[in-house]
Design an enzyme around this catalytic site. Structure first.
Site, PDB file in Angstrom:
ATOM      1  N   HIS A 282      -8.479  53.236  18.519  1.00 39.26           N
ATOM      2  CA  HIS A 282      -7.365  52.295  17.619  1.00 39.26           C
ATOM      3  C   HIS A 282      -6.731  51.207  18.165  1.00 39.26           C
ATOM      4  CE1 HIS A 282      -3.956  54.690  19.078  1.00 39.26           C
ATOM      5  NE2 HIS A 282      -3.098  53.688  18.657  1.00 39.26           N
TER       6      HIS A 282
ATOM      7  N   ASP B 140     -10.495  59.468  19.660  1.00 38.52           N
ATOM      8  CA  ASP B 140      -9.754  58.115  19.533  1.00 38.52           C
ATOM      9  C   ASP B 140      -9.789  57.496  21.099  1.00 38.52           C
ATOM     10  OD1 ASP B 140      -8.129  56.068  19.249  1.00 38.52           O
ATOM     11  OD2 ASP B 140      -6.213  57.003  19.048  1.00 38.52           O
TER      12      ASP B 140
ATOM     13  N   SER C 196       0.586  53.602  22.832  1.00 43.25           N
ATOM     14  CA  SER C 196      -0.795  53.642  22.551  1.00 43.25           C
ATOM     15  C   SER C 196      -1.769  53.264  23.682  1.00 43.25           C
ATOM     16  CB  SER C 196      -1.394  53.079  21.230  1.00 43.25           C
ATOM     17  OG  SER C 196      -1.132  53.750  20.039  1.00 43.25           O
TER      18      SER C 196
END
Length: 279
Positions: free
Chosen positions: A73, A119, A220
């Site tokens: 992402h 992910d 992230s």
């Protein structure tokens, strides 16, 4: 990509407001890496803005001189020509002391589903980093089986250090520029599901440090590691968590790196692996 992204995550027991951890921010409940010390595998993914500034938006880790591991992402929809990787620094304000390299390509795992599975992405950079073993070094991927609950792990990142971003305060309060580090424990996948992450898959691993500890915006793509008798090994990639970081009794979710060892091995040439051990 540079804005906060909110999604409603549906559980059989409750509705959780979750936030993709992919906007600028820092680790909640962490401490600053001491001056003169490095987390040499940690990198800052940066986007070259229209104002001709490099803006941190995600973390990542060095697998080899020209391969960077991060979350899918963090890359999806971005123009690689405007993406850069900064290594060899602890303070984002001292980028001149680090090394910045251009992203020339990224590959997102074909099974990636947002807030559900896979992910993970692999970035190729040029020029390659000089792995000096002090401020810049590769991290090895954990490959000794399925990590269970109750294992001490360490998160590093330039992520939001407060549970939420407070307006009308200096940027340094919400967003410290010095790399943060924090230690907490993994929990089993069963416990993670029971705490509201009902759609958790075997490709993910959860950790929790309630209260006031956890990943948040800007972390992230960054590495979750454990220390073994053989040294530091990466077990996770920051994926997603609660909108209000580190407050409620709900875990952080990471991509379980060991589930993708074959996918990574196929994409890293023997000449570039160097310190990476994926067997």
């Amino acid at each position: 990509m540079m804005r906060k992204k909110k999604t409603y995550y549906v559980s059989q027991k409750l509705f959780l407001l979750v936030q993709r951890l992919n906007s600028t921010g820092r680790v909640v409940g962490g401490v600053s890496v001491p001056d003169g010390q490095y987390v040499p595998y940690q990198v800052s993914l940066q986007y070259f803005t229209r104002n001709h500034e490099y803006q941190h938006f995600c973390g990542g880790s060095i697998l080899s001189a020209n391969r960077i591991l991060t979350a899918a992402h963090c890359c999806k929809g971005l123009n690689p020509q405007r993406m850069f990787v900064l290594a060899g620094i602890r303070d984002l304000n001292n980028s001149k002391n680090g090394v910045r390299s251009q992203v020339i390509h990224y590959e997102i795992h074909p099974n990636y589903e947002e807030l559900r599975t896979s992910d993970i992405a692999l970035i190729t950079i040029d020029p390659p980093f000089d792995l000096n073993g002090i401020s810049i070094a590769a991290v090895e991927v954990y490959n000794q089986g399925f990590v269970l609950g109750g294992v001490k792990v360490t998160l590093t990142g330039w992520g939001l250090r407060l549970p939420v971003q407070f307006p009308f305060v200096p940027d340094g309060v919400n967003y410290p520029n010095v790399l943060q580090t924090m230690t907490y424990n993994t929990i089993s996948n069963r416990e993670c599901r029971n705490k509201g992450i009902a759609d958790l898959t075997a490709t993910e691993i959860c950790a929790e440090g309630f209260p006031f500890k956890g990943a948040c915006s800007g972390d992230s793509g960054g590495p979750l590691v454990l220390t073994t008798a053989q040294g530091v090994r990466q077990v996770g990639i920051v994926s997603y968590g609660l909108f209000i970081c580190g407050i409620f009794d709900v875990p952080d979710v990471y991509t379980r790196v060991s589930e993708f060892k074959l996918w990574l091995r196929e994409r890293i040439s023997p000449n570039s692996i160097r310190k990476v051990q994926i067997k």
